[in-house]
Design an enzyme around this catalytic site. Structure first.
Site, short mmCIF file in Angstrom:
data_model
loop_
_atom_site.label_atom_id
_atom_site.label_comp_id
_atom_site.label_asym_id
_atom_site.label_seq_id
_atom_site.Cartn_x
_atom_site.Cartn_y
_atom_site.Cartn_z
N GLY A 188 40.65 27.78 35.26
CA GLY A 188 41.75 28.61 35.76
C GLY A 188 41.92 28.47 37.26
O GLY A 188 41.02 28.83 38.03
N VAL A 191 44.53 32.97 41.22
CA VAL A 191 44.02 33.57 42.46
C VAL A 191 42.49 33.65 42.44
O VAL A 191 41.81 33.22 43.37
CB VAL A 191 44.63 34.99 42.62
CG1 VAL A 191 44.07 35.66 43.86
CG2 VAL A 191 46.14 34.93 42.67
N ARG A 279 43.13 38.42 33.19
CA ARG A 279 42.53 39.69 32.80
C ARG A 279 43.44 40.37 31.78
O ARG A 279 44.64 40.13 31.75
CB ARG A 279 42.32 40.58 34.03
CG ARG A 279 41.35 39.92 35.02
CD ARG A 279 41.10 40.77 36.24
NE ARG A 279 40.54 42.06 35.97
CZ ARG A 279 39.25 42.32 35.79
NH1 ARG A 279 38.36 41.34 35.84
NH2 ARG A 279 38.83 43.55 35.57
N ALA A 327 45.52 45.64 43.21
CA ALA A 327 45.01 46.96 43.60
C ALA A 327 46.09 47.80 44.29
O ALA A 327 46.23 49.00 44.00
CB ALA A 327 43.82 46.78 44.52
N HIS A 451 53.32 37.39 72.44
CA HIS A 451 52.92 35.99 72.60
C HIS A 451 51.53 35.94 73.21
O HIS A 451 51.26 36.69 74.15
CB HIS A 451 53.91 35.28 73.52
CG HIS A 451 53.51 33.88 73.82
ND1 HIS A 451 53.64 32.85 72.90
CD2 HIS A 451 52.94 33.32 74.93
CE1 HIS A 451 53.18 31.73 73.42
NE2 HIS A 451 52.75 31.98 74.66
C1 LIG Z 1 37.30 38.78 41.43
C2 LIG Z 1 38.50 39.65 41.63
C3 LIG Z 1 39.13 39.68 42.85
C4 LIG Z 1 40.24 40.49 43.03
N1 LIG Z 1 40.82 40.51 44.26
C5 LIG Z 1 41.91 41.27 44.46
C6 LIG Z 1 42.51 41.34 45.74
O1 LIG Z 1 42.07 40.70 46.69
N2 LIG Z 1 43.60 42.14 45.89
C7 LIG Z 1 44.12 42.87 44.86
O2 LIG Z 1 45.11 43.56 45.05
N3 LIG Z 1 43.56 42.83 43.63
C8 LIG Z 1 42.47 42.06 43.41
N4 LIG Z 1 41.88 42.04 42.18
C9 LIG Z 1 42.49 42.86 41.11
C10 LIG Z 1 42.07 44.32 41.27
O3 LIG Z 1 40.68 44.40 41.20
C11 LIG Z 1 42.72 45.15 40.18
O4 LIG Z 1 44.12 44.97 40.22
C12 LIG Z 1 42.41 46.63 40.38
O5 LIG Z 1 41.03 46.85 40.35
C13 LIG Z 1 43.08 47.48 39.28
O6 LIG Z 1 42.82 48.80 39.52
P1 LIG Z 1 42.78 49.89 38.34
O7 LIG Z 1 42.42 51.16 39.01
O8 LIG Z 1 44.01 49.80 37.55
O9 LIG Z 1 41.60 49.42 37.38
P2 LIG Z 1 40.05 49.14 37.63
O10 LIG Z 1 39.77 48.79 39.04
O11 LIG Z 1 39.66 48.18 36.57
O12 LIG Z 1 39.36 50.55 37.37
C14 LIG Z 1 39.35 51.17 36.14
C15 LIG Z 1 38.18 52.12 36.07
O13 LIG Z 1 38.30 52.91 34.89
C16 LIG Z 1 37.04 52.97 34.24
N5 LIG Z 1 37.30 53.26 32.83
C17 LIG Z 1 37.96 52.49 31.93
N6 LIG Z 1 38.06 53.14 30.74
C18 LIG Z 1 37.45 54.33 30.90
C19 LIG Z 1 37.22 55.44 30.04
N7 LIG Z 1 37.70 55.46 28.80
N8 LIG Z 1 36.53 56.49 30.53
C20 LIG Z 1 36.08 56.50 31.81
N9 LIG Z 1 36.27 55.48 32.66
C21 LIG Z 1 36.96 54.41 32.22
C22 LIG Z 1 36.43 51.61 34.53
O14 LIG Z 1 35.01 51.64 34.33
C23 LIG Z 1 36.83 51.41 35.98
O15 LIG Z 1 35.91 52.03 36.84
C24 LIG Z 1 40.75 41.27 41.97
C25 LIG Z 1 40.10 41.26 40.73
C26 LIG Z 1 39.00 40.47 40.56
C27 LIG Z 1 38.31 40.48 39.22
#
Ligand SMILES: Cc1cc2nc3c(=O)[nH]c(=O)nc-3n(C[C@H](O)[C@H](O)[C@H](O)COP(=O)(O)OP(=O)(O)OC[C@H]3O[C@@H](n4cnc5c(N)ncnc54)[C@H](O)[C@@H]3O)c2cc1C
Length: 475
Positions: A188, A191, A279, A327, A451
Site C-alpha cells: 500500500g 499515506v 482502514r 483526525a 521575507h
Molecule cells: C499510522 C497512522 C498514522 C496516522 N496519521 C494521521 C495524521 O498524521 N493525521 C491525521 O489526521 N490522521 C492520521 N491518522 C488517522 C487518525 O488516526 C484517525 O483518523 C483518527 O484516529 C480517527 O479518530 P476517531 O476518534 O474517529 O477514532 P479512533 O482514534 O480510532 O478512536 C476510537 C476510540 O474508540 C475506542 N472504542 C471503539 N469501540 C469502543 C467501544 N465499543 N467501547 C469503548 N471504546 C471503544 C477505541 O478503543 C479508540 O480508543 C493516522 C492513522 C494511522 C493508523
C-alpha cells in the site's frame, strides 16, 4: 435506576474526546467511555491517533529525518559530527514519551472539563442506554439524553497475508519495531505506507512498496503526485506500481510475498511486512439489538451532514462515519455535534479539509485538483511556484517541490492549493483559511508575506496564476 448524563460519548479518540470536552464546556453533564489498550496492556485515552497513529508516526518521522540529515546534510553546512550511530531503543523511548505526554494530556483535559471517564467497553442499547463493561468484567448501565458514537477504525487485513504481530504487521506495530529490518515490505503506497516506508528507509532498511494501482497517489493532484514519486525514488524507496499481492507466507524468520504485475508473477523476500492497505470502520460490539442505528454497505455508521444517525439523540463522528479518515475531520465533527446538542449553530465545511503526508518533502493539499477542476468544466488558471526560487527554502537546503494554486479564471475564486516541499503541512493552513473565507487569488496576492519565508511561495504562486510573479519567470 441507571446513572444518567446529558451526553455519553463512546470512544475517546480525536473525534470523541473533543465532543466530550465541548459538551462539558456547554455546561452539559458528560461521560466518555473508552476501551483502548496498549501493546503493554496499559489503558490510555486518545484513540488510534495519539496511541498508534498520528503522534507516534510523527515522532518516528522526526527522529529518522534528523538521523538522515545528520548523515547526508550536516557536512554541507560545514558541521562535522564524527561517525553517526543509531540508538533505536532511545529513539523508541522518546516516541513512547511523546505519546504518553499527549495521552496523559487528554486525560487531564477531560478531568478538568468535568467529564466522567469510564475505561472499558461501551455498547449502545435501545432507549439511549449504554451498557458499560469495566476492565474487571463488571457491567453497569448508563442512560444519556444524547449518545455520540466515536468508535473509530481498525486496520484492514489481507486475507492472504494475515497479521501475525511479528513478521506481518499493521501500522501500529510498524512504528514500534525494536530493530531496523534489513528488508522491509510495505503493501500500500497510501499515506500510512509512505510515511512508515520513509521512517525505516531513513534508518537503513531496504524498502519495497507494493501498490496495486497503476497511478501513484491517485487522490492527489497528478503533477504533485509525479513530483512526489520522483523524490521518493531518489530517496531509494522502491515503489512498485500495479503490483497486486496474492499472498504472503512466513518461513525461517522471513516473509515471502507473492504479487503479480505486468511482467507476470513476482515474489520478494523481506524481514518484515507492513500491510497498510487502508482502514475500516470499527463497530465491533458497539450496537446492541434493536438500537435502530444503521450501517452502510462498507460498515460505516450512516449519518447525515450533521452526523445524526437517524435515531433521535444518537450521533456518530470520526472514522466510523463517511468522509476522509483524518483526525482533524473527526475533531470538527465532534465539536459540531456537541454544539448542536447544546442548541448552538455549528457546521463542518467538508469542502476544505486539508490532507497532509508527513514525508520529506511533505505533501499537503486542500480543495480541487487540477484534474477535478477540469472535469467539473470550470475555467481555471494556475500558478506553480517552485521552491528553488524561494530564498528560505534554499537557506534551509530544501529547494525541492512547489506550491500550485488552481483558481477559477472567471471569478478568481481559489479552487485548490497543492504543496510539495518543506513544511507543506504547516503552509497549507494559509490556503485552508483563505478558502474557508472564500478568498480570491487576488486576496492572496495582496496579502503581505514575511521575507524570507516558505509562505512566500504561496504568495508567488497566486501572483503567477495571473502572470504577475516577481520572483520567477512568468510563462
Ligand atoms: C499510522 C497512522 C498514522 C496516522 N496519521 C494521521 C495524521 O498524521 N493525521 C491525521 O489526521 N490522521 C492520521 N491518522 C488517522 C487518525 O488516526 C484517525 O483518523 C483518527 O484516529 C480517527 O479518530 P476517531 O476518534 O474517529 O477514532 P479512533 O482514534 O480510532 O478512536 C476510537 C476510540 O474508540 C475506542 N472504542 C471503539 N469501540 C469502543 C467501544 N465499543 N467501547 C469503548 N471504546 C471503544 C477505541 O478503543 C479508540 O480508543 C493516522 C492513522 C494511522 C493508523
Amino acid at each position: 435506576m441507571a446513572d444518567s448524563f446529558d451526553v455519553i460519548v463512546i470512544g475517546a479518540g480525536p473525534a470523541g474526546y473533543p465532543a466530550a470536552i465541548r459538551a462539558a464546556q456547554n455546561r452539559l453533564k458528560v461521560a466518555i467511555v473508552d476501551e483502548w489498550q496498549n501493546h503493554d496492556g496499559s489503558r490510555a485515552y486518545g484513540g488510534t491517533c495519539l496511541n498508534a497513529g498520528c503522534i507516534p508516526s510523527k515522532a518516528m518521522l522526526e527522529s529518522s529525518e534528523l538521523f538522515h540529515r545528520a548523515q547526508s546534510e550536516f557536512a554541507l553546512h560545514g558541521i562535522g559530527v564524527g561517525e553517526i550511530s543509531l540508538d533505536l531503543a532511545t529513539m523508541q523511548k522518546r516516541r513512547a514519551t511523546v505519546v504518553k505526554g499527549m495521552t496523559n494530556g487528554v486525560q487531564l483535559l477531560l478531568k478538568s472539563a468535568g467529564v466522567t471517564g469510564l475505561q472499558g467497553h461501551g455498547r449502545l442499547l435501545p432507549g439511549k442506554r449504554v451498557e458499560f463493561t469495566a476492565q474487571d468484567g463488571t457491567k453497569k448501565e448508563f442512560i444519556g439524553k444524547h449518545i455520540v458514537l466515536a468508535s473509530g477504525s481498525a486496520p484492514m487485513e489481507l486475507r492472504t497475508a494475515p497479521f501475525d504481530g511479528r513478521y506481518i504487521v499493521d501500522s501500529w506495530s510498524a512504528v514500534e519495531f525494536e530493530a531496523v529490518p534489513r528488508r522491509l515490505g510495505v503493501i500500500g503506497a497510501g499515506v500510512i505506507g509512505l510515511e512508515l516506508g520513509s521512517v525505516w528507509r531513513r534508518l537503513g532498511s531496504e524498502v519495497i512498496v507494493l501498490e496495486a494501482l497503476e497511478n501513484f497517489l491517485a487522490m492527489a493532484d497528478a503533477q504533485l503526485a509525479r513530483e512526489a514519486l520522483r523524490q521518493f525514488k531518489k530517496q531509494g524507496l522502491d515503489i512498485r506500481l500495479g503490483a497486486k499481492v496474492g499472498g504472503a507466507s512466513v518461513a525461517n524468520g522471513a516473509v515471502t510475498v507473492k504479487y503479480g504485475d505486468k511482467q507476470g508473477e513476482q515474489s520478494i523476500v523481506v524481514d518484515k511486512l507492513v500491510v497498510a492497505i487502508g482502514r475500516r470502520p470499527y463497530t465491533q460490539g458497539l450496537l446492541g439489538e434493536g438500537t435502530g442505528v444503521e450501517l452502510d454497505e462498507r460498515g460505516f455508521i450512516k449519518v447525515d451532514h450533521e452526523c445524526r444517525t437517524g435515531v433521535d439523540g444518537v450521533w456518530a463522528v470520526g472514522d466510523v462515519v463517511r468522509g476522509p479518515m483524518l483526525a482533524h475531520k473527526g475533531k470538527e465533527e465532534g465539536v459540531m455535534v456537541a454544539d448542536l446538542i447544546a442548541g448552538h449553530f455549528s457546521e463542518v465545511n467538508y469542502r476544505v479539509i486539508p490532507s497532509v503526508i508527513y514525508t520529506a518533502p511533505e505533501i499537503a493539499w486542500v480543495g480541487q485538483t487540477e484534474e477535478q477542476a477540469k472535469a467539473a468544466g470550470r475555467p481555471y488558471k494556475m500558478g506553480v511556484f517552485p521552491f528553488t526560487a524561494n530564498g528560505r527554502a534554499r537557506a534551509m537546503e530544501a529547494p525541492v517541490g512547489f506550491v500550485k494554486i488552481v483558481a477559477d479564471s472567471k471569478t478568481d475564486e481559489i479552487l485548490g492549493v497543492h504543496i510539495i516541499g518543506a513544511m507543506a503541512g504547516e503552509l497549507i493552513a494559509e490556503a485552508v483559511l483563505a478558502m474557508e473565507y472564500s478568498a480570491s487569488c487576488e486576496d492572496l496576492q495582496r496579502t503581505i508575506h514575511a521575507h524570507p519565508t516558505l509562505s512566500e511561495a504561496t504568495h508567488e504562486a497566486a501572483l503567477l496564476a495571473d502572470k504577475r510573479s516577481i520572483d520567477t519567470i512568468n510563462r
